[in-house]
Scaffold this active site. Sequence first.
Site, mmCIF file in Angstrom:
data_model
loop_
_atom_site.group_PDB
_atom_site.id
_atom_site.type_symbol
_atom_site.label_atom_id
_atom_site.label_comp_id
_atom_site.label_asym_id
_atom_site.label_seq_id
_atom_site.Cartn_x
_atom_site.Cartn_y
_atom_site.Cartn_z
ATOM 1 N N HIS A 34 -8.419 -4.844 13.722
ATOM 2 C CA HIS A 34 -8.414 -3.830 12.653
ATOM 3 C C HIS A 34 -8.053 -4.473 11.311
ATOM 4 O O HIS A 34 -8.762 -4.290 10.309
ATOM 5 C CB HIS A 34 -7.417 -2.724 13.005
ATOM 6 C CG HIS A 34 -7.215 -1.697 11.942
ATOM 7 N ND1 HIS A 34 -7.720 -0.419 12.023
ATOM 8 C CD2 HIS A 34 -6.544 -1.740 10.757
ATOM 9 C CE1 HIS A 34 -7.392 0.264 10.949
ATOM 10 N NE2 HIS A 34 -6.658 -0.510 10.158
ATOM 11 N N GLU A 35 -6.947 -5.214 11.297
ATOM 12 C CA GLU A 35 -6.526 -5.832 10.037
ATOM 13 C C GLU A 35 -7.532 -6.888 9.589
ATOM 14 O O GLU A 35 -7.784 -7.047 8.388
ATOM 15 C CB GLU A 35 -5.131 -6.445 10.196
ATOM 16 C CG GLU A 35 -4.059 -5.467 10.661
ATOM 17 C CD GLU A 35 -3.970 -4.205 9.820
ATOM 18 O OE1 GLU A 35 -4.210 -4.266 8.602
ATOM 19 O OE2 GLU A 35 -3.648 -3.140 10.384
ATOM 20 N N HIS A 92 -10.491 -5.465 7.747
ATOM 21 C CA HIS A 92 -10.171 -5.120 6.351
ATOM 22 C C HIS A 92 -10.446 -6.287 5.398
ATOM 23 O O HIS A 92 -10.570 -6.055 4.185
ATOM 24 C CB HIS A 92 -8.700 -4.752 6.224
ATOM 25 C CG HIS A 92 -8.391 -3.319 6.513
ATOM 26 N ND1 HIS A 92 -9.051 -2.269 5.908
ATOM 27 C CD2 HIS A 92 -7.461 -2.749 7.329
ATOM 28 C CE1 HIS A 92 -8.544 -1.124 6.339
ATOM 29 N NE2 HIS A 92 -7.582 -1.377 7.203
ATOM 30 N N GLY A 126 4.061 -0.895 11.383
ATOM 31 C CA GLY A 126 2.623 -1.023 11.572
ATOM 32 C C GLY A 126 2.151 -2.402 11.177
ATOM 33 O O GLY A 126 2.755 -3.407 11.553
ATOM 34 N N ALA A 127 1.085 -2.470 10.391
ATOM 35 C CA ALA A 127 0.529 -3.742 9.961
ATOM 36 C C ALA A 127 -0.144 -3.541 8.614
ATOM 37 O O ALA A 127 -0.466 -2.424 8.222
ATOM 38 C CB ALA A 127 -0.469 -4.276 10.985
ATOM 39 N N MET A 128 -0.360 -4.647 7.894
ATOM 40 C CA MET A 128 -0.947 -4.570 6.551
ATOM 41 C C MET A 128 -1.921 -5.703 6.342
ATOM 42 O O MET A 128 -1.623 -6.865 6.618
ATOM 43 C CB MET A 128 0.170 -4.608 5.503
ATOM 44 C CG MET A 128 -0.325 -4.397 4.086
ATOM 45 S SD MET A 128 -1.158 -2.796 3.898
ATOM 46 C CE MET A 128 -2.250 -3.166 2.535
ATOM 47 N N GLU A 129 -3.096 -5.336 5.783
ATOM 48 C CA GLU A 129 -4.244 -6.222 5.711
ATOM 49 C C GLU A 129 -4.245 -7.135 4.498
ATOM 50 O O GLU A 129 -5.292 -7.344 3.861
ATOM 51 C CB GLU A 129 -5.527 -5.382 5.698
ATOM 52 C CG GLU A 129 -5.726 -4.478 4.501
ATOM 53 C CD GLU A 129 -5.258 -3.051 4.690
ATOM 54 O OE1 GLU A 129 -5.751 -2.159 3.982
ATOM 55 O OE2 GLU A 129 -4.375 -2.836 5.543
ATOM 56 N N ASN A 130 -3.140 -7.731 4.141
ATOM 57 C CA ASN A 130 -3.113 -8.619 2.984
ATOM 58 C C ASN A 130 -4.150 -9.731 3.148
ATOM 59 O O ASN A 130 -4.260 -10.339 4.204
ATOM 60 C CB ASN A 130 -1.719 -9.243 2.845
ATOM 61 C CG ASN A 130 -0.630 -8.207 3.010
ATOM 62 O OD1 ASN A 130 -0.571 -7.236 2.286
ATOM 63 N ND2 ASN A 130 0.225 -8.423 3.998
ATOM 64 N N GLU A 161 0.843 -1.195 0.000
ATOM 65 C CA GLU A 161 0.000 0.000 0.000
ATOM 66 C C GLU A 161 0.882 1.250 0.000
ATOM 67 O O GLU A 161 1.908 1.276 0.687
ATOM 68 C CB GLU A 161 -0.893 0.007 1.249
ATOM 69 C CG GLU A 161 -2.008 1.017 1.212
ATOM 70 C CD GLU A 161 -2.940 0.894 2.419
ATOM 71 O OE1 GLU A 161 -4.148 1.097 2.248
ATOM 72 O OE2 GLU A 161 -2.458 0.587 3.515
#
Length: 811
Positions: free
Chosen positions: A297-298, A301, A263-267, A127
């Site tokens: 949160h992730e 998504h 952070g984090a990522m919603e793959n 992203e």
Amino acid sequence: MDAVSLTRTEAEQRARLLEVIRYDIEVDLTGLLEGETLRSVSTITFRCHEPDAETFVDCAADVDLAVLNGRELDLTEVSGGRIPLSGLQSDNVLVVAASQSDTASSTGILRTVDPSDGLVYVWTSLECDEARRLWACFDQPDLKAPHRFTVTAPESWTVLSNMRPDSVDEPVAAARVWRFPDTPPLSTYVVVVNAGPFHEVREQRGDHSLGLYARQSLRPFLERDATWLLDTTESGLAFFGDRFGQPFPEAHYDQVFVPNMGGAMENWGCVTWTDAALHRSTPTHAQRQQVALILLHEMAHMWFGDLVTMRWWDDLWLNEAFASWAATWASAHATEFEEAWAGFLVGRKLDAYRLDMGPATHPIRNAVDDVSQAMANFDSITYAKGQSVLRQLMAYVGEDAFTRGLQSYFRDHAWGNTRLSDLMDAVAAASGRDLDGWTSEWLDRAGTDVITLDGDELLVESPDGGTPRPHRLDVGSYDRTGALVGRLEVETHGARTRLEGLPAGAFVLPNDTDLTFASVRTADGSIRDLIGRAGTLPEPISRAVAVATAWDLVRHGEAGSHELVDALLGALATEKDPTLLEPFLAFAREAAELWSPPAEIEGQLRRVADQALAMSGDPDLRKPALNVLAACASTAAHDAALADAAAGDVDLAWRVAARRAERGHHDEALLADLVARDPDPDAAHRALTVTAARPERAAKEEVWEELFTRRSVPAGTLTALVAKSFWRPAQTSLLVPYAHRYLDEVAAISGGMLSILSLVRTMYPVVADEEFLARSAEVASRPDVEPTVRAILAGSADTLARMVKARADRD
């Protein structure tokens, strides 16, 4: 390669022209075991609605070969991360071979060597438009397509992607080939390839196989937390599946904890997030709550962002705000963190108020002309104010109607792209309320309304002088002991709303349950009396509202920091809810050392330390109380208590060592001993928190070199800890030159979005002179500076200016 940012106009033109059928992407990671280069071959099958038209494909890597429908393209025409495509047919196949050697800056990909064992790990995070840096693609959210990955990796590595592998070949030449099946139609920014010799924990929970992964050196911490993480994941999937009207459709759900990610990522099906979430000492309640919120949160998504995706980045706020809102909603209903909304108020929402009531304010919904501008909207207005407004919307239409609207939205738009209007239409249909005006008032206007109780009326004032927004809120009436007399549900209309039926009491608290986003006051000033009794209010959410109001008064110069410290220490004397204890302690420390006049800082810190010492005798409060005591310690009694406790707690020992170094009692032998006894593979970086605190130029120079020149400090938690140690208010004369150097550094900074956000935001100075504040505003206005950096500077400078004023004032 300098890559041109995609404009909205270009994206709309390309979306009208093309339909992407599929991506087949071969990724070769073998060059990353001992080197820096990833290689890819991307085969894109797509249709063109206007044969013979021209467009371009994104590829911000080194292009080795590009073949369109069997015709080799001229690579001299590749420029700005774009490969021109001409003579398109109705049906097309494009093959692009590329390589990327920038695998150390977190720009789409990061290769990390674990300092404790030399093992190599690779993660990707794509992203907003970072997929183009690894392989050719049409890198915009509304050209969704299935992705099939084939990955060649060193034989000792595990490869993780959105889907579970179909097959893994036997090793050949010390490498394995991992073949993954087609994903569902996904946007390019939510696909992923992670690889390395991960430690795996996997369990079947209900209909899903749940996987957890971390580097080998963090195995003890992953296994310590695994059951709780899996429980929370199982509960979250069940909650969202029920409330959103459809279960998560994949049989697996993986979460990968990776190094040096801010952070984090919603793959889809394979969430990647910072391994700082695997705390190296037993986590406190607040730390566990934060991990649960990130996890949820992730996960949210998967539905809002992945299953249904915004058409363009102007609705990025909705993507992020929805996930944050849903995470808190789920946390309050499906985890042990039932007071999640109180935690949100004294955490993320206060930062949204800070930004929204300053010069960096902007509407929640912004026009985004190109992708680079989208990154600038990763702020507290996007996340926390947006989350607050969604909570206000649910209160406005009712939870049942809001839930029905969400279910129809996901049902009608699954695997597609939408705009905000699609969601609002679904909620309007479910609730029977016209939301056009509400949408415009809340999302297209900047700033925070002020709600004032004046007798039996609520007065609502808009910051832009226009018609106030509508607010659905609760007004609480309390007697002199702090007991709740009664609560009135109110929906405001216009500037004045009469309160009909509010029970009489000694004190009244507008927005008592924090349903709306507004600054609250009372015309007679009685709000300050209520703040002084914050600890006596019966519900955590009301106590949180009282403390948040106290912060608001201090920020606006309507109260002194000493009043805030008094209120917080009074509340802490009786507070037992773990959701509020840690934030209240942290606020007391911040008010004492950052908002107090210089002559009062040590005295106020001593008061906070004394309160923390008293609380440390309670086993349920001991750890967070000792952490704050370590940051504020100034007496022999404080030091003695900490010495005993730190003997068996290396995390606390680091905090004690940093405070001692700040006070001029640095011990190099102790530092070496802590590095040796700390099981954290990043212990050498933790040592920088001690070096950073020392009131010596050589120490500051050493840390500056690691942060800004070598960029060696892992993003996220460690960067924040080092920054807090570096900027010590008692060292102002030493630090002012570094404040100016900070501006020089960030004006030219580059790198991945998460690392930029981590470093620029956490290292903003808390000490300054007038020249710095002027320069900060000047840099924030320069068009050649990254939009993300400009936004951080504008909001942070306003807060610092308010701090400086508060330090000079004394009621």
